[in-house]
Design an enzyme around this catalytic site. Structure first.
Site, PDB file in Angstrom:
ATOM      1  N   CYS A 209     -67.407 -12.005 -38.540  1.00 50.97           N
ATOM      2  CA  CYS A 209     -66.069 -11.656 -38.065  1.00 50.97           C
ATOM      3  C   CYS A 209     -64.963 -12.338 -38.862  1.00 50.97           C
ATOM      4  CB  CYS A 209     -65.930 -11.975 -36.583  1.00 50.97           C
ATOM      5  SG  CYS A 209     -66.173 -13.716 -36.173  1.00 50.97           S
TER       6      CYS A 209
ATOM      7  N   GLU B 222     -63.106 -13.420 -28.401  1.00 50.66           N
ATOM      8  CA  GLU B 222     -63.185 -13.575 -29.848  1.00 50.66           C
ATOM      9  C   GLU B 222     -63.505 -12.206 -30.430  1.00 50.66           C
ATOM     10  OE1 GLU B 222     -62.170 -16.163 -31.147  1.00 50.66           O
ATOM     11  OE2 GLU B 222     -62.341 -17.675 -29.575  1.00 50.66           O
TER      12      GLU B 222
ATOM     13  N   GLY C 283     -67.083 -10.089 -29.556  1.00 51.97           N
ATOM     14  CA  GLY C 283     -67.451  -8.721 -29.894  1.00 51.97           C
ATOM     15  C   GLY C 283     -66.252  -7.909 -30.349  1.00 51.97           C
TER      16      GLY C 283
ATOM     17  N   GLY D 190     -63.876  -5.838 -25.711  1.00 54.39           N
ATOM     18  CA  GLY D 190     -63.035  -6.909 -25.185  1.00 54.39           C
ATOM     19  C   GLY D 190     -62.070  -6.404 -24.123  1.00 54.39           C
TER      20      GLY D 190
END
Length: 462
Positions: free
Chosen positions: A246, A212, A190, A195
């Protein structure tokens, strides 16, 4: 739908792991086969769920979610016994006779917090590694992809050991509740902001994390690149999933001498992919929600629109858009775009392009299109990132043998293939010594002569 997550469920998963049930290779292989069966047998339902959540076309759903996961699970299943074998270590002569090796041991109970942009892949890819590692798992899919989340909760327990794998549904309140509990590893995909929250919560229990987090992935196109191939591949990779990827290129760095031609070829490629009205194309997904749509549409005025620029609030759709003349302070360059807007910047020399990739903001990937052999070496020496792909995009995340993950601001830890197995296991060292000989040299009293001999032996064989 699964029942709510509570102390009883948490204790049951812990007990399942502690019973030793998940350790044998046969159990792990059976779970991976179950995942494969789920993906094959429920392929149609998965495609419908992804269409409902993101208007994702069936071909894209297969390529980036179902088929991708099948390959990942199959790769792990076929290689699992080799990964589980103890690995020998060299024993120096002064510690012999003896033998040394290490094994990879399961961690325990894993929490996987999935993301909405690839709601199936990013929920289950870490589970492949967790099950291969012999763990139990709690999977929390994104509430922003409700159809996929509901499908996972309803269907996955039919294909894997329901005592070892739990799918829980809910929003931010559920995530906070889960993070209050002690897990043995947390895997999160996310934003950086979220994070940080996950990492702070994990610190309370000293729980290791894999994060990630994405970032601004640059794509460099030099004057020596094959421009037609570059344009087709960039257009496909950037606007796949409407730019909500991403590792998609977040901005282009193009040599000033080839910018006009590259823009022409990008326009041509987009027309061939999505037609004259991309927002009506069945192959072009939509933006996940109104908040994301409004954020992206507000960025359209932060430069000169060279291609696209149209939007439809009712359909949460924005055309594939190329934007020139973006100022350095623009949100398009400060924040991860995460949508179908692609800023195009120019450079005069390759070293200048490398210098413009911001230090301290390591992206998940850097892409380079170039025909010069030395450019890749220079890119490796002058930049930091989770990965690099030369003359293509995205596929570095599709090779099971390549670890996938970020570094610095784009995350920590890696998974996919063996890297996933190792993320969800811990090395355990074993040294086996014989009872004889048992010389007095190691034991006190240590006189001057004994110390000289000890030093000589250690220095000779170390």
């Amino acid at each position: 739908m699964n029942s709510p997550y509570d102390d009883r469920v948490h204790a049951g998963l812990k007990n399942c792991f502690e019973s030793g049930r998940t350790r044998p290779a046969a159990w792990r292989i059976a779970q991976l086969r179950g995942l494969e069966s789920f993906l094959r047998e429920r392929e149609g339902a998965i495609a419908r769920a992804l269409l409902a959540d993101l208007r994702k076309p069936a071909a894209e759903a297969w390529l980036t979610e179902t088929g991708w996961l099948l390959a990942e699970a199959r790769h792990a299943r076929r290689r699992l016994k080799g990964w589980m074998r103890p690995r020998r270590a060299f024993v120096p002569l002064h510690y012999q006779p003896g033998r040394a090796f290490f094994t990879r041991e399961p961690l325990g109970l894993i929490l996987v917090i999935g993301a909405w942009n690839y709601p199936l892949q990013l929920s289950l890819a870490p589970v492949v590694g967790a099950l291969a590692g012999g763990n139990c798992a709690v999977v929390k899919p994104s509430e922003l992809a409700p159809a996929t989340s509901a499908l996972l909760a309803a269907e996955l327990p039919r294909f894997v050991d329901a005592d070892a794998v739990r799918v829980v549904e809910g929003g931010p309140d559920l995530v906070r509740e889960l993070l209050c509990r002690r897990f043995d590893h947390i895997f999160f995909t996310g934003s950086r902001e979220k994070g940080r929250e996950v990492m702070r919560a994990a610190a309370q229990h000293l729980t290791p994390v894999t994060l990630e987090l994405g970032g601004k992935c640059p794509c460099i196109v030099t004057e020596s690149a094959d421009l037609r191939t570059a344009a087709r591949r960039i257009a496909w990779a950037k606007f796949l999933n409407a730019g909500q990827t991403c590792i998609s290129p977040d901005y282009l760095l193009v040599h000033e001498s080839v910018e006009p031609e590259l823009l022409r070829l990008l326009r041509e490629a987009l027309g061939s992919f999505y037609g004259a009205d991309p927002m009506r194309s069945p192959d072009y997904p939509r933006i996940i929600d109104a908040r994301a749509f409004d954020r992206l549409r507000s960025c359209l005025g932060e430069g000169e629109v060279a291609v696209g620029g149209g939007s439809d609030a009712s359909g949460r759709s924005i055309e594939p858009t190329l934007i020139r003349g973006v100022r350095q302070g623009s949100r398009l360059l400060r924040e991860e775009v995460f949508g179908p807007l692609l800023p195009v910047l120019t450079f005069r020399s390759f070293p200048e392009a490398l210098d413009s990739i911001r230090p301290g903001d390591e992206p998940l990937a850097i892409y380079l299109f170039s025909g010069r052999r030395g450019d890749l070496r220079l890119l490796q020496e002058r930049t930091l990132s989770g990965g690099i792909c030369l003359n293509d995009l995205l596929f570095q995340a599709s090779i099971p043998g390549l670890p996938f993950g970020g570094r610095g601001m784009s995350g920590m830890g890696a998974y996919h293939g063996r890297a996933g197995f190792e993320t969800f296991t811990a090395p355990r060292s074993v040294l086996v010594r014989s009872r004889f000989p048992d010389p007095d040299l190691r034991y006190p009293p240590y006189g001057e002569g004994k110390m000289r001999l000890l030093r000589r032996i250690v220095n000779l064989f170390a």
